[in-house]
Design a protein around this motif. Structure first.
Motif, PDB file in Angstrom:
ATOM      1  N   ARG A 215       3.521 -12.451  -7.586  1.00 39.24           N
ATOM      2  CA  ARG A 215       2.764 -12.014  -6.396  1.00 39.24           C
ATOM      3  C   ARG A 215       1.369 -11.520  -6.796  1.00 39.24           C
ATOM      4  O   ARG A 215       0.388 -11.752  -6.080  1.00 39.24           O
ATOM      5  CB  ARG A 215       3.549 -10.935  -5.661  1.00 39.24           C
ATOM      6  N   LEU A 234      -1.625  -8.550  -0.598  1.00 42.89           N
ATOM      7  CA  LEU A 234      -0.688  -8.894  -1.666  1.00 42.89           C
ATOM      8  C   LEU A 234      -0.763  -7.880  -2.797  1.00 42.89           C
ATOM      9  O   LEU A 234       0.268  -7.450  -3.341  1.00 42.89           O
ATOM     10  CB  LEU A 234      -0.999 -10.298  -2.198  1.00 42.89           C
ATOM     11  N   GLU A 236      -1.719  -4.757  -2.678  1.00 37.53           N
ATOM     12  CA  GLU A 236      -1.126  -3.481  -2.253  1.00 37.53           C
ATOM     13  C   GLU A 236       0.399  -3.546  -2.332  1.00 37.53           C
ATOM     14  O   GLU A 236       1.057  -2.576  -2.730  1.00 37.53           O
ATOM     15  CB  GLU A 236      -1.559  -3.152  -0.824  1.00 37.53           C
ATOM     16  N   GLU A 237       0.965  -4.693  -1.955  1.00 39.28           N
ATOM     17  CA  GLU A 237       2.417  -4.860  -2.056  1.00 39.28           C
ATOM     18  C   GLU A 237       2.861  -4.791  -3.512  1.00 39.28           C
ATOM     19  O   GLU A 237       3.886  -4.163  -3.840  1.00 39.28           O
ATOM     20  CB  GLU A 237       2.822  -6.194  -1.429  1.00 39.28           C
ATOM     21  N   GLU A 240       2.802  -1.156  -4.742  1.00 37.41           N
ATOM     22  CA  GLU A 240       3.959  -0.404  -4.256  1.00 37.41           C
ATOM     23  C   GLU A 240       5.208  -0.740  -5.060  1.00 37.41           C
ATOM     24  O   GLU A 240       5.989   0.150  -5.435  1.00 37.41           O
ATOM     25  CB  GLU A 240       4.178  -0.711  -2.778  1.00 37.41           C
ATOM     26  N   GLN A 241       5.411  -2.032  -5.340  1.00 32.75           N
ATOM     27  CA  GLN A 241       6.588  -2.443  -6.108  1.00 32.75           C
ATOM     28  C   GLN A 241       6.508  -1.939  -7.550  1.00 32.75           C
ATOM     29  O   GLN A 241       7.526  -1.561  -8.143  1.00 32.75           O
ATOM     30  CB  GLN A 241       6.719  -3.959  -6.074  1.00 32.75           C
TER      31      GLN A 241
END
Length: 290
Positions: A215, A234, A236-237, A240-241
Protein backbone atom coordinates in the motif's frame (compact mmCIF):
# COMPACT_ATOMS: atom_id res chain seq x y z
CA UNK A 1 25.06 -26.26 16.06
CA UNK A 2 21.27 -26.12 16.25
CA UNK A 3 19.53 -29.36 15.40
CA UNK A 4 16.45 -28.76 13.22
CA UNK A 5 13.35 -28.32 15.34
CA UNK A 6 10.97 -31.29 15.38
CA UNK A 7 7.93 -31.42 13.15
CA UNK A 8 5.24 -28.97 14.27
CA UNK A 9 7.42 -27.17 16.83
CA UNK A 10 5.07 -24.61 18.49
CA UNK A 11 7.78 -21.94 18.74
CA UNK A 12 8.41 -22.09 15.01
CA UNK A 13 4.71 -21.73 14.31
CA UNK A 14 4.49 -18.56 16.44
CA UNK A 15 7.63 -17.10 14.88
CA UNK A 16 6.43 -17.85 11.35
CA UNK A 17 3.11 -16.15 12.09
CA UNK A 18 4.91 -13.05 13.32
CA UNK A 19 7.29 -13.00 10.35
CA UNK A 20 4.84 -13.69 7.54
CA UNK A 21 1.35 -13.61 9.00
CA UNK A 22 -1.07 -11.46 10.94
CA UNK A 23 1.11 -10.62 13.94
CA UNK A 24 4.16 -8.63 12.74
CA UNK A 25 4.10 -6.34 15.77
CA UNK A 26 4.28 -9.09 18.37
CA UNK A 27 6.13 -7.71 21.39
CA UNK A 28 9.73 -8.82 21.72
CA UNK A 29 9.09 -10.23 25.17
CA UNK A 30 6.33 -12.38 23.68
CA UNK A 31 8.48 -13.80 20.88
CA UNK A 32 9.54 -17.35 21.74
CA UNK A 33 13.21 -18.27 21.55
CA UNK A 34 14.46 -19.74 18.32
CA UNK A 35 14.52 -23.55 18.52
CA UNK A 36 16.85 -23.78 15.50
CA UNK A 37 18.54 -21.66 12.81
CA UNK A 38 15.30 -21.31 10.86
CA UNK A 39 13.71 -19.89 14.00
CA UNK A 40 16.54 -17.35 14.23
CA UNK A 41 15.82 -16.31 10.65
CA UNK A 42 12.14 -15.84 11.48
CA UNK A 43 13.10 -13.75 14.50
CA UNK A 44 15.44 -11.62 12.37
CA UNK A 45 12.62 -10.95 9.90
CA UNK A 46 10.23 -9.94 12.70
CA UNK A 47 12.76 -7.74 14.47
CA UNK A 48 13.88 -6.10 11.24
CA UNK A 49 10.28 -5.29 10.34
CA UNK A 50 9.94 -3.56 13.72
CA UNK A 51 13.13 -1.58 13.15
CA UNK A 52 15.07 -3.46 15.83
CA UNK A 53 18.22 -3.60 13.73
CA UNK A 54 20.75 -4.57 16.40
CA UNK A 55 18.57 -7.40 17.69
CA UNK A 56 17.88 -8.62 14.14
CA UNK A 57 21.60 -8.81 13.41
CA UNK A 58 22.17 -10.95 16.50
CA UNK A 59 19.68 -13.47 15.11
CA UNK A 60 21.33 -13.38 11.68
CA UNK A 61 24.69 -14.13 13.29
CA UNK A 62 23.08 -17.11 14.99
CA UNK A 63 21.94 -18.42 11.61
CA UNK A 64 25.46 -18.08 10.20
CA UNK A 65 27.08 -19.59 13.28
CA UNK A 66 24.78 -22.59 13.68
CA UNK A 67 23.66 -23.62 10.20
CA UNK A 68 25.37 -25.11 7.17
CA UNK A 69 22.21 -25.10 5.04
CA UNK A 70 22.92 -22.93 1.96
CA UNK A 71 19.26 -21.89 1.74
CA UNK A 72 19.24 -20.49 5.27
CA UNK A 73 22.66 -18.90 4.88
CA UNK A 74 21.53 -17.26 1.65
CA UNK A 75 18.30 -16.04 3.26
CA UNK A 76 20.26 -14.60 6.17
CA UNK A 77 22.50 -12.70 3.76
CA UNK A 78 19.47 -11.30 1.93
CA UNK A 79 17.91 -10.09 5.19
CA UNK A 80 21.18 -8.40 6.14
CA UNK A 81 21.18 -6.73 2.72
CA UNK A 82 17.59 -5.61 3.25
CA UNK A 83 18.40 -4.06 6.63
CA UNK A 84 21.29 -2.11 5.14
CA UNK A 85 19.21 -1.02 2.14
CA UNK A 86 16.44 0.32 4.39
CA UNK A 87 19.02 2.62 5.94
CA UNK A 88 20.44 3.78 2.61
CA UNK A 89 23.59 1.62 2.50
CA UNK A 90 22.99 0.16 -0.97
CA UNK A 91 26.63 -0.50 -1.86
CA UNK A 92 27.21 -2.42 1.37
CA UNK A 93 23.93 -4.28 0.92
CA UNK A 94 25.05 -5.47 -2.53
CA UNK A 95 27.93 -7.40 -0.97
CA UNK A 96 25.53 -9.42 1.20
CA UNK A 97 23.02 -9.93 -1.61
CA UNK A 98 25.80 -11.00 -3.97
CA UNK A 99 27.04 -13.61 -1.51
CA UNK A 100 23.47 -14.77 -0.97
CA UNK A 101 23.04 -15.34 -4.70
CA UNK A 102 26.41 -17.08 -4.98
CA UNK A 103 25.53 -19.52 -2.21
CA UNK A 104 22.49 -20.73 -4.13
CA UNK A 105 24.02 -20.66 -7.60
CA UNK A 106 27.04 -22.66 -6.40
CA UNK A 107 24.86 -25.41 -4.94
CA UNK A 108 23.38 -28.24 -6.95
CA UNK A 109 19.60 -27.89 -6.82
CA UNK A 110 19.14 -31.61 -6.26
CA UNK A 111 21.56 -31.60 -3.34
CA UNK A 112 20.15 -28.49 -1.69
CA UNK A 113 18.18 -29.19 1.46
CA UNK A 114 14.63 -27.91 1.10
CA UNK A 115 13.56 -26.60 4.49
CA UNK A 116 9.95 -25.95 3.47
CA UNK A 117 8.78 -29.53 3.95
CA UNK A 118 9.36 -30.09 7.66
CA UNK A 119 5.94 -28.78 8.67
CA UNK A 120 3.11 -26.52 7.55
CA UNK A 121 4.70 -23.22 8.60
CA UNK A 122 5.86 -20.83 5.91
CA UNK A 123 9.32 -21.93 4.75
CA UNK A 124 11.09 -20.57 1.67
CA UNK A 125 12.88 -22.94 -0.66
CA UNK A 126 15.87 -22.69 -3.00
CA UNK A 127 13.97 -20.82 -5.72
CA UNK A 128 12.70 -18.23 -3.26
CA UNK A 129 16.14 -17.75 -1.73
CA UNK A 130 17.59 -17.10 -5.18
CA UNK A 131 14.77 -14.68 -5.96
CA UNK A 132 15.41 -12.84 -2.68
CA UNK A 133 19.07 -12.42 -3.55
CA UNK A 134 18.54 -11.31 -7.16
CA UNK A 135 15.74 -8.86 -6.41
CA UNK A 136 17.85 -7.56 -3.53
CA UNK A 137 20.74 -6.97 -5.92
CA UNK A 138 18.36 -5.17 -8.29
CA UNK A 139 17.19 -2.90 -5.46
CA UNK A 140 20.83 -2.26 -4.49
CA UNK A 141 21.65 -1.24 -8.05
CA UNK A 142 18.59 0.98 -8.17
CA UNK A 143 19.60 2.74 -4.95
CA UNK A 144 23.05 3.34 -6.41
CA UNK A 145 21.50 4.95 -9.49
CA UNK A 146 22.31 2.05 -11.83
CA UNK A 147 18.90 1.67 -13.43
CA UNK A 148 20.02 -0.41 -16.41
CA UNK A 149 21.74 -2.92 -14.13
CA UNK A 150 18.66 -3.04 -11.92
CA UNK A 151 16.51 -3.81 -14.95
CA UNK A 152 18.84 -6.62 -16.06
CA UNK A 153 18.81 -8.15 -12.59
CA UNK A 154 15.02 -8.00 -12.45
CA UNK A 155 14.83 -9.84 -15.78
CA UNK A 156 17.27 -12.43 -14.47
CA UNK A 157 15.22 -12.88 -11.32
CA UNK A 158 12.06 -13.46 -13.36
CA UNK A 159 13.85 -15.98 -15.56
CA UNK A 160 15.36 -17.83 -12.59
CA UNK A 161 12.04 -19.18 -11.35
CA UNK A 162 9.41 -20.96 -13.40
CA UNK A 163 6.04 -19.21 -13.02
CA UNK A 164 4.52 -22.33 -11.48
CA UNK A 165 7.26 -22.35 -8.79
CA UNK A 166 7.06 -18.66 -7.87
CA UNK A 167 5.57 -18.09 -4.44
CA UNK A 168 3.60 -15.04 -3.36
CA UNK A 169 6.57 -13.39 -1.67
CA UNK A 170 8.87 -13.66 -4.69
CA UNK A 171 6.15 -12.30 -6.97
CA UNK A 172 5.50 -9.40 -4.60
CA UNK A 173 9.16 -8.47 -4.34
CA UNK A 174 9.51 -8.48 -8.11
CA UNK A 175 6.60 -6.08 -8.42
CA UNK A 176 7.95 -3.89 -5.62
CA UNK A 177 11.39 -3.43 -7.15
CA UNK A 178 9.97 -3.13 -10.67
CA UNK A 179 7.71 -0.32 -9.42
CA UNK A 180 10.61 1.38 -7.65
CA UNK A 181 12.73 1.12 -10.79
CA UNK A 182 9.97 2.78 -12.79
CA UNK A 183 9.56 5.50 -10.17
CA UNK A 184 13.25 6.38 -10.26
CA UNK A 185 13.06 6.47 -14.07
CA UNK A 186 10.04 8.85 -13.79
CA UNK A 187 7.74 6.31 -15.47
CA UNK A 188 4.65 6.66 -13.31
CA UNK A 189 2.46 4.46 -15.52
CA UNK A 190 4.51 1.25 -15.18
CA UNK A 191 5.16 2.10 -11.54
CA UNK A 192 1.43 2.26 -10.84
CA UNK A 193 0.75 -0.98 -12.70
CA UNK A 194 3.39 -2.87 -10.74
CA UNK A 195 2.25 -1.32 -7.46
CA UNK A 196 -1.37 -2.23 -8.15
CA UNK A 197 -0.35 -5.79 -9.06
CA UNK A 198 1.60 -6.02 -5.81
CA UNK A 199 -1.38 -4.74 -3.83
CA UNK A 200 -3.66 -7.30 -5.46
CA UNK A 201 -1.25 -10.12 -4.59
CA UNK A 202 -0.76 -8.82 -1.07
CA UNK A 203 -4.49 -8.75 -0.37
CA UNK A 204 -4.60 -12.53 -0.80
CA UNK A 205 -1.28 -13.18 0.97
CA UNK A 206 -1.10 -14.03 4.69
CA UNK A 207 1.34 -11.26 5.65
CA UNK A 208 0.09 -7.98 7.13
CA UNK A 209 3.54 -6.43 6.71
CA UNK A 210 3.57 -7.17 2.98
CA UNK A 211 0.13 -5.61 2.58
CA UNK A 212 1.27 -2.47 4.37
CA UNK A 213 4.40 -2.12 2.26
CA UNK A 214 2.47 -2.74 -0.96
CA UNK A 215 0.00 0.00 0.00
CA UNK A 216 2.90 2.37 0.72
CA UNK A 217 4.37 1.69 -2.70
CA UNK A 218 0.98 2.34 -4.29
CA UNK A 219 0.86 5.66 -2.43
CA UNK A 220 4.29 6.57 -3.83
CA UNK A 221 3.22 5.65 -7.35
CA UNK A 222 0.05 7.74 -6.97
CA UNK A 223 2.14 10.72 -5.89
CA UNK A 224 4.45 10.29 -8.88
CA UNK A 225 1.41 10.20 -11.16
CA UNK A 226 0.05 13.45 -9.77
CA UNK A 227 -2.75 11.81 -7.74
CA UNK A 228 -1.81 13.61 -4.56
CA UNK A 229 -5.14 13.24 -2.75
CA UNK A 230 -5.13 9.50 -3.36
CA UNK A 231 -1.50 9.30 -2.28
CA UNK A 232 -2.19 11.15 0.97
CA UNK A 233 -5.14 8.90 1.77
CA UNK A 234 -3.16 5.73 1.12
CA UNK A 235 -0.14 7.00 3.07
CA UNK A 236 -2.33 7.95 6.04
CA UNK A 237 -3.78 4.43 6.02
CA UNK A 238 -0.26 3.00 5.95
CA UNK A 239 0.79 5.22 8.86
CA UNK A 240 -2.15 4.04 10.95
CA UNK A 241 -1.38 0.39 10.21
CA UNK A 242 2.30 0.91 11.01
CA UNK A 243 1.42 2.42 14.39
CA UNK A 244 -0.94 -0.46 15.09
CA UNK A 245 1.59 -3.15 14.22
CA UNK A 246 4.82 -1.47 15.32
CA UNK A 247 6.33 -1.37 11.81
CA UNK A 248 8.75 1.46 12.48
CA UNK A 249 10.77 1.50 9.20
CA UNK A 250 7.59 1.58 7.10
CA UNK A 251 6.14 4.24 9.40
CA UNK A 252 9.25 6.37 8.80
CA UNK A 253 8.96 5.89 5.03
CA UNK A 254 5.27 6.79 5.14
CA UNK A 255 6.03 9.93 7.15
CA UNK A 256 8.68 10.95 4.63
CA UNK A 257 6.19 10.53 1.78
CA UNK A 258 3.49 12.47 3.63
CA UNK A 259 5.98 15.23 4.44
CA UNK A 260 6.75 15.53 0.74
CA UNK A 261 3.02 15.86 0.10
CA UNK A 262 2.74 18.70 2.61
CA UNK A 263 0.93 16.83 5.37
CA UNK A 264 1.19 18.80 8.60
CA UNK A 265 3.22 17.09 11.30
CA UNK A 266 4.62 14.41 8.99
CA UNK A 267 8.18 15.79 8.96
CA UNK A 268 8.24 15.80 12.77
CA UNK A 269 6.96 12.21 12.80
CA UNK A 270 9.69 11.19 10.36
CA UNK A 271 12.31 12.72 12.66
CA UNK A 272 10.85 10.92 15.67
CA UNK A 273 10.91 7.62 13.78
CA UNK A 274 14.51 8.17 12.66
CA UNK A 275 15.55 8.82 16.26
CA UNK A 276 13.79 5.65 17.42
CA UNK A 277 15.46 3.66 14.65
CA UNK A 278 18.86 4.98 15.74
CA UNK A 279 18.17 3.91 19.33
CA UNK A 280 17.43 0.42 18.03
CA UNK A 281 20.74 0.14 16.19
CA UNK A 282 19.86 1.54 12.76
CA UNK A 283 22.37 4.06 11.36
CA UNK A 284 21.12 5.95 8.33
CA UNK A 285 23.68 6.60 5.60
CA UNK A 286 24.73 10.26 5.60
CA UNK A 287 24.62 12.21 2.37
CA UNK A 288 27.66 11.22 0.32
CA UNK A 289 28.36 8.12 2.40
CA UNK A 290 28.85 4.65 0.91
Amino acid sequence: MFAPAPLGDPHLAVLAEAAFGIDPGRAVVELPPAPDALGSWYRAVVLGGQGRYAAARVELRNVCNYSTDPILLSLAGSVEGSLLRQLGWHTRAAAFDGRAAALILATDAAATETIRKRSDEYRPDRAEALSDALTGLAADALGAGRLALADRLLRRSRAAIAPAEMGWRSALRLHWVSAENALVASNSGPATRHAEAAMELAESAPSVRHRVKSRLLLAAAAAAGGEHDRSRALAEEVAEQCREHGLLPLRWASAMLRAGLGVEGAAAEASECAAAIARRGGAFRPMGGR
